[in-house]
Write an enzyme that holds these catalytic residues in place. Structure first.
Site, PDB file in Angstrom:
ATOM      1  N   TRP A 162      17.221 -33.796  35.113  1.00 46.29           N
ATOM      2  CA  TRP A 162      17.185 -32.346  34.884  1.00 46.29           C
ATOM      3  C   TRP A 162      17.272 -31.689  36.240  1.00 46.29           C
ATOM      4  CZ3 TRP A 162      14.325 -27.968  36.130  1.00 46.29           C
ATOM      5  CH2 TRP A 162      14.647 -26.827  35.380  1.00 46.29           C
ATOM      6  N   CYS A 163      18.203 -30.750  36.368  1.00 41.93           N
ATOM      7  CA  CYS A 163      18.453 -30.163  37.687  1.00 41.93           C
ATOM      8  C   CYS A 163      18.021 -28.699  37.711  1.00 41.93           C
ATOM      9  CB  CYS A 163      19.949 -30.276  38.022  1.00 41.93           C
ATOM     10  SG  CYS A 163      20.359 -29.523  39.607  1.00 41.93           S
ATOM     11  N   ILE A 164      17.126 -28.387  38.631  1.00 44.35           N
ATOM     12  CA  ILE A 164      16.623 -27.008  38.720  1.00 44.35           C
ATOM     13  C   ILE A 164      17.706 -26.050  39.209  1.00 44.35           C
ATOM     14  CG2 ILE A 164      15.745 -27.168  41.104  1.00 44.35           C
ATOM     15  CD1 ILE A 164      13.260 -25.604  39.991  1.00 44.35           C
ATOM     16  N   ASN A 168      19.622 -26.955  33.783  1.00 43.72           N
ATOM     17  CA  ASN A 168      20.146 -27.717  32.648  1.00 43.72           C
ATOM     18  C   ASN A 168      19.938 -29.202  32.925  1.00 43.72           C
ATOM     19  OD1 ASN A 168      21.397 -28.270  30.252  1.00 43.72           O
ATOM     20  ND2 ASN A 168      23.444 -27.586  30.865  1.00 43.72           N
TER      21      ASN A 168
END
Ligand SMILES: [Zn+2]
Length: 330
Positions: A162-164, A168
């Site tokens: 999960w990428c800040i 998403n």
């Protein structure tokens, strides 16, 4: 609520220990990060194009004008591709598991397996990559390489992380867009660093003055830092692609040796970027490519050539919950 000897309750203690309560905070922070990314891209573009190279179009030297036009066209193209890849990563669904999906031959078999699992009397061997995997949070079966994302609250196909920065989950269907975003962002920062080099030297020699000087200085510093960090990040992901491995799988303790998904660099690369070279640099899949990717993940049985359709008889049935490496299907 269960009382504990010290007088506190399990619920109040676990409230502070439960890291998942911060997931909502991360999602809110992520939306700020989207604005931050757009502001960074806008600042770098402004420093390079309107503030540095557009004024050179007024030069009387034809070579300076021609060079400036080429720089503006190339830098604008890289910026547009970077923004397209970024927004694609943000909005594309990384790939979800349908609630009624299961790895068994028919519904009857699936129902029987679910019933056996609910009794908690038998356990799947975690060392067996063909084992059926069940998500306790979604209460559904999940395919190989899918993982539950605690922030989006659902299972994601071939989940990477999960990428800040993109608010998403990066998974099967947006991994290509994510990598292209990193690639174009690195290209843009490297170009900005080189194109602003003269302005940077002028700044230190007190020859760069005016209201634009601080922005050009800050952008030069940021471009240098981002070029290095993005190059390192891209190199790490190229290594992962070469091995057909996700970031999550890289950190798994019980990784299989040899890694069964590795089909060689060329096929691993094409699995992410597609076979058509003309679309390698575009952050999108055709419908046929998308269908093929989904089928490779959601197909019945193992997708890694380890045998035929999984059946209960194919795996050992174990009843001792404390056996090392064994647990309920996850
Ligand atoms: Zn799940």
């Amino acid at each position: 609520m269960m009382s504990q000897p010290c007088g506190t309750t399990l619920s109040s203690t676990s409230k502070w220990l439960n890291i998942f309560q911060y997931c909502r905070f991360l999602r809110i922070l992520g939306h700020v990060m989207v604005l931050l990314v757009l502001a960074l891209v806008g600042s770098i573009y402004t420093a390079v194009v309107p503030l540095t190279f557009v004024p050179l179009l007024l030069s009387k030297n034809v070579f300076v004008v021609l060079g400036s036009v080429i720089v503006i066209v190339v830098f604008t193209t890289v910026t547009v591709m970077c923004l397209w890849s970024y927004l694609a990563t943000v909005v594309l669904d990384p790939g979800r598991v349908a609630p009624d999906w299961h790895p068994f031959a028919d519904e009857q078999h699936a129902r029987a397996e679910l019933e056996r699992l609910s009794y908690m009397t038998y356990y799947y061997d975690r060392r067996d990559p063909r084992r059926p995997r069940f998500c306790k949070r979604c209460q559904t079966w999940k395919p190989q390489r899918a993982h539950h994302c605690s922030i989006t609250g659902r299972c994601v196909l071939k989940m990477d992380h999960w990428c800040i920065w993109v608010v998403n989950c990066v998974g099967l269907l947006n991994y290509k867009a994510f990598l292209l975003f990193i690639f174009y962002a690195m290209m843009g920062c490297a170009l900005a660093m080189l194109l602003l080099l003269k302005s940077m030297i002028d700044f230190f020699n007190n020859r760069l003055r005016g209201p634009s000087a601080p922005l050009i200085f800050v952008v030069s510093i940021f471009s240098f830092a981002f070029t290095l960090s993005l190059a390192g990040f891209l190199a790490m992901h190229l290594q992962l692609i070469a091995a057909n491995c996700t970031t999550i799988e890289m950190y798994e303790k019980d990784r299989l040796h040899p890694w069964p998904y590795n089909k060689g660099f060329r096929r691993n690369f094409e699995e992410v970027f597609g076979r058509n070279k003309l679309r390698w640099l575009l952050p999108l899949y055709t419908e046929a490519e998308k269908r093929q990717l989904l089928e490779s993940c959601l197909g019945k049985g193992p997708q890694i050539g380890l045998g035929g359709q999984w059946g209960a008889a194919a795996l050992p049935m174990l009843s001792h919950p404390a056996t090392p490496f064994l647990s309920t299907a996850v």
